[in-house]
Design an enzyme around this catalytic site. Structure first.
Site, PDB file in Angstrom:
ATOM      1  N   SER A 112       0.804  -1.224   0.000  1.00 36.88           N
ATOM      2  CA  SER A 112       0.000   0.000   0.000  1.00 36.88           C
ATOM      3  C   SER A 112       0.834   1.270   0.000  1.00 36.88           C
ATOM      4  CB  SER A 112      -0.916   0.025   1.215  1.00 36.88           C
ATOM      5  OG  SER A 112      -1.791  -1.065   1.155  1.00 36.88           O
TER       6      SER A 112
ATOM      7  N   HIS B 106     -15.354  -0.418   1.881  1.00 34.87           N
ATOM      8  CA  HIS B 106     -15.264   0.905   2.490  1.00 34.87           C
ATOM      9  C   HIS B 106     -16.450   1.798   2.126  1.00 34.87           C
ATOM     10  CE1 HIS B 106     -11.028  -0.433   2.738  1.00 34.87           C
ATOM     11  NE2 HIS B 106     -10.987   0.351   3.824  1.00 34.87           N
TER      12      HIS B 106
ATOM     13  N   CYS C  38      -7.950   2.153   0.980  1.00 38.58           N
ATOM     14  CA  CYS C  38      -8.931   1.352   0.242  1.00 38.58           C
ATOM     15  C   CYS C  38      -8.319   0.852  -1.059  1.00 38.58           C
ATOM     16  CB  CYS C  38     -10.175   2.182  -0.042  1.00 38.58           C
ATOM     17  SG  CYS C  38     -11.333   1.335  -1.146  1.00 38.58           S
TER      18      CYS C  38
END
Lengths: 602, 374
Positions: free
Chosen positions: A320, A362, A375
């Site tokens: 991420s 989400h 997300c």
């Protein structure tokens, strides 16, 4: 008749005379060849015969941290040497020595062998690095040990021990290859820097060997000293590291029970490396006298790879954390901050579902929320929209491909796959799925923690390229190169990264630094080490305890502080420790807080 | 050349002595003293002083021999030879052990080396033998066996000592005397061919260490720390001396004992190391002059006896010089031949001086007619 005999004799005498003259000329010719043509060669051989050179090792430069605290020092040590020629009765001396120093039979065999190999006037090291106890026992018995001398020298000591091993390195005897062509390095007792700073700045630290030329006779006895050149000590080295920070980093890793991981702290404006640690460490002093096989094998076979500096050579999926680059690329290409996508927990591409880390999804999020809550689905949409090209280009621009150029050996460069690579190496077409996985930093992307730290530094310092360095004062003069990037996009991203940590919905809200002046921002990352099977997903996720250590997720965090005027960045990897926000973020938080404390003190 | 029936008085003889030869001998011996002084590490002991005393003894003997009546020499030639031969046999029986070779007989306070005496005896005997023959007789094969026996009986005895160097020396001197006396040329060509053919057989008679010497000579680098060591170190010393040498007392190879036997067999090496190519050429020139003098005397001598005597002395001098020098520069195997007048060693010096005495004797009596039989 008589006359005839006389003439014959004279003729033959003349013949022989010419023959003699010829033979004498042959001798003269041969002498001419030896003494004129080959004179230089034989002069060298003659000097080799009579001159024995001993090299005197220079004192190696010492290494200091940024506040002039010693990180590598030379401490006096004492060794017992034996000059066989000076011993009245060599056997007697050796016997007494065996009792005084409590040497075993193996030691004695080695000593005897070493004595045999050298000329009688040549000193043999009996015991290096004598303890105070041994030294005292020797001193007391000196009178009954003719031929034994106590020589004082220096050995290398590292006050940080295993905490600094990966960044400072160690010295050890040079290998045959390293010593090739350097007579001083071939001498017993020679040491060279073998890793990290000790190796990278070898030329700066090593100094120049002194030399003692001695004339010896055919039996190897010393006749006289011909030449003495004093050694020139090496230069000291002042590093950007902070000893306290280095120790604090090690403590934090220990608190979090990280078996294997790394962290690096940079000054985001100058590139100075304030702290660099790789866990587990190793004892750098083990190598000084040559590491024994048992210890060496233990180091090599350790599954946590203590000999690798994971901060600069460990390659990990940025996961991420790579979203920082994707978000920037999107903003750059005109993606609106307010564009929303809905996250049901997965993204459908054809028949395939790409999952979000959060199973339940989400809901509707915009870019800002997508960063804060990490997300995945939003980023799948982004990647699908802008394609892999601007993302990879920006990643390159932020230094995720090339080595950063830190002053340490064995730095690894990152890996960024593009359609070309896939075609060339995998013989496969680049698919949309590849682009989508790229968006969350999985699949064909690998970076070192140092690269991630540098990337983060370049995001928070206003887009200036930095080159990390460990040498104090190195980067002050060089003007920084600016990365072509839209400042507004950077500001938006920075704000989002601050909220990742400091807004209640952020992935590492629980690890925020509560003192406002030290507050940090950053991004978590959780890198899958293997694919999660459909079966596992249906069974409701995985219990870490149930899978082997080396297959668990890697926890990552890159952070910066303070939020109001970012100056320090940190990158943390905790191998196979699961969710980044749970393990890596608290480590980063503590490190950044400590960094600001020690840097404030000055 | 006026025939001279009567020999000169000794006063006249002293006046007529060949002083250029005496001068050369003194010069060479003086160079020897200097080198032995250097070999002793800049000291007269242990070699230089001892050599000087032997030179004095040798010098006196040389003058005495020079002044002897040539007829007397003729008369005693066979007796000297016979004595030497008997001693050579005796040395086989009672000889004392030295350097793994039996060479000496202890006579009271000094050691007598019969092989040295034989060098003189052989030249005298062959000179005497041929003096009594006419050219026809010399050329006929039946007078070949006598000289060959004279040469090879002592040569084989010496070889058994074992002293290859001296044996080779005796053979070369003897054969060259036969050649110069006038024996037919094809005998020598035939003998040389025969020698080549029997070489493999002779190889079998050599001692292990002699074979080893020859083998190392062929390839000295094969065993640089063993037998090849001497030749290799000698070449290093020579080569490193260069054109002008390292200077008196400054030869590192010799002074640090890398050079073996620097006071005897390898003294020429030490000389070249300290005085260079220039010194070596000067020394060779001095020897050349001395040998040339010998040949001149031989040519001038009226009697065959004097002629062969002078030639024989010149020949042995040359053989010594050549073998010694060729040996230290690696042209021939190491056989242990000293450098005349320079190498340390009383026996060899005194023998050489007696030889020079014979030469001077021949020179003084160059016009004397010596009857075939006394």
């Amino acid at each position: 008749m008589r006359q005839q005999a006389y003439q014959k004799t004279v003729q033959r005498i003349l013949g022989i005379a010419f023959f003699k003259a010829f033979l004498l000329l042959v001798i003269m010719g041969r002498l001419y060849v030896l003494q004129v043509f080959y004179s230089d060669r034989y002069a060298t051989l003659s000097d080799d015969n009579r001159i024995r050179t001993r090299f005197i090792f220079p004192q190696r430069g010492e290494i200091f941290d940024r506040h002039h605290r010693l990180l590598a020092q030379n401490v006096q040590n004492y060794s017992a040497i034996l000059i066989p020629e000076d011993a009245e009765n060599l056997e007697q001396t050796l016997k007494t020595l065996q009792i005084v120093l409590k040497l075993n039979q193996e030691d004695m065999t080695a000593i005897r062998k070493s004595i045999k190999q050298r000329p009688k006037f040549f000193p043999t090291v009996i015991r290096d690095d004598l303890s105070w106890n041994q030294l005292a026992r020797l001193e007391v018995n000196m009178l009954s040990l003719p031929g034994i001398y106590i020589e004082h020298g220096f050995k290398r000591q590292y006050p940080l021990g295993k905490i600094g091993a990966h960044v400072i390195g160690y010295v050890s005897a040079p290998s045959a290859l390293e010593a090739q062509g350097n007579k001083a390095l071939m001498m017993p007792g020679a040491k060279i820097g073998k890793s990290a700073i000790e190796s990278f700045y070898e030329d700066h630290l090593k100094g120049v060997s002194g030399q003692k030329d001695m004339e010896v006779d055919a039996r190897g006895r010393l006749v006289r000293e011909l030449k003495y050149v004093s050694p020139i000590p090496g230069n000291d080295l002042h590093l950007t590291l902070d000893e306290d920070l280095q120790r604090a980093m090690a403590e934090v890793f220990e608190e979090q029970k990280v078996e294997s991981g790394a962290a690096v702290v940079l000054n985001s404006n100058t590139g100075e490396v304030l702290g660099l640690i790789s866990v587990p460490g190793f004892n750098p002093e083990l190598f000084y006298h040559g590491i024994d096989l048992e210890n060496w094998n233990a180091l090599l076979k350790d599954p946590y790879k203590p000999m690798t500096n994971k901060a600069i050579s460990g390659l990990y999926s940025p996961a991420s954390i790579f979203k920082i680059i994707v978000a920037l690329a999107a903003l750059q290409t005109g993606h609106s901050l307010h564009e929303e996508h809905s996250c049901p927990g997965y993204y459908r591409l054809g028949n395939h579902r790409f999952h979000c880390w959060r199973k339940e999804g989400h809901g509707r999020v915009n870019l800002y929320q997508a960063i804060v809550r990490s997300c995945d689905v939003y980023f799948y949409h982004l990647a699908a929209k802008i394609g892999e090209k601007p993302i990879l280009e920006l990643a390159k621009l932020f230094g995720l491909k090339d080595i950063t150029g830190i002053d340490l050996p064995n730095e690894a460069g990152g890996f960024l796959a593009d359609p070309d690579w896939k075609k060339r190496v995998r013989k496969e077409q680049w698919r949309m799925a590849d682009t989508i996985l790229t968006a969350i930093g999985q699949a064909y992307i690998l970076s070192t923690p140092l690269q991630m730290a540098v990337m983060m530094a370049q995001v928070v310092n206003g887009g200036y390229k930095i080159k990390p360095t460990l040498l104090k004062g190195q980067n002050e003069a060089t003007p920084l190169e600016k990365i072509e990037i839209d400042q507004d996009s950077v500001s938006i991203l920075q704000k989002a990264l601050v909220d990742v940590v400091n807004s209640p919905g952020g992935t590492s809200y629980h690890t925020r630094i509560r003192e406002e002046k030290y507050a940090m921002g950053g991004k978590t990352g959780t890198a899958q080490v293997r694919r999660i099977s459909m079966q596992e997903r249906q069974q409701g996720g995985r219990k870490d305890a149930a899978i082997p250590w080396h297959l668990r997720d890697n926890a990552l965090f890159v952070g910066f502080a303070p939020t109001h005027a970012p100056q320090y960045v940190v990158a943390v990897i905790a191998e196979h420790k699961g969710f980044g926000g749970m393990v890596a973020a608290p480590i980063a938080s503590k490190i950044l807080k400590k960094t600001q404390e020690v840097m404030e003190r000055k | 050349m006026v025939a001279q029936e009567q020999s000169l008085t000794w006063q006249q003889k002293i006046k007529d002595l060949n002083f250029s030869i005496i001068g050369l001998i003194c010069l060479l011996s003086f160079i020897g003293f200097i080198l032995l002084y250097s070999a002793g590490g800049g000291s007269f002991s242990p070699w230089a002083f001892s050599q000087m005393t032997k030179f004095v003894v040798g010098f006196a003997l040389m003058i005495v021999v020079a002044l002897l009546d040539a007829n007397l020499l003729m008369r005693y030639a066979y007796i000297i030879y016979g004595t030497a031969l008997v001693l050579l046999v005796l040395v086989q029986i009672f000889g004392m052990i030295g350097m793994g070779a039996q060479r000496w007989i202890s006579v009271g306070f000094f050691r007598l080396q019969p092989s040295e005496l034989m060098k003189i005896g052989l030249v005298l005997t062959l000179a005497c033998y041929y003096h009594r023959l006419s050219l026809e007789e010399i050329e006929s094969p039946q007078f070949l066996w006598g000289p060959l026996l004279f040469i090879f009986v002592p040569a084989i005895l010496v070889l058994k000592q074992p002293d290859l160097g001296t044996a080779v020396l005796l053979i070369i001197i003897g054969i060259s005397l036969m050649f110069v006396a006038g024996a037919k040329l094809w005998y020598f060509v035939g003998a040389f061919g025969g020698l080549l053919a029997t070489l493999p057989v002779m190889w079998g008679f050599l001692k292990t260490y002699q074979k080893k010497r020859i083998l190392t000579f062929i390839n000295p680098e094969e065993d640089p720390l063993g037998s090849g060591y001497h030749i290799l170190q000698s070449k290093i010393a020579l080569g490193s001396g260069g054109v002008f040498g390292k200077g008196f007392l400054k030869g590192t190879q010799s002074h640090l004992n890398f050079l073996p036997e620097k006071q005897t067999d390898f003294i020429f090496t030490m000389f070249c190391e300290e005085f260079g190519l220039v010194g070596a050429f000067i020394l060779i020139t001095l020897y050349g002059l001395l040998i040339f003098q010998c040949l001149m005397i031989a040519v001038r001598c009226r009697s065959a006896f004097g002629r062969l005597l002078a030639f024989g002395m010149g020949m042995s001098l040359f053989i010594y010089v050549f073998i010694n020098m060729a040996m230290v520069i690696g042209l021939v195997p190491v056989v242990g031949v000293p450098l005349p007048f320079i190498s340390y060693g009383g026996t060899s010096l005194i023998t050489l001086m007696v030889g020079v005495g014979l030469l001077l004797n021949a020179d003084l009596n160059q016009s004397l007619k010596i009857p075939r039989y006394q």
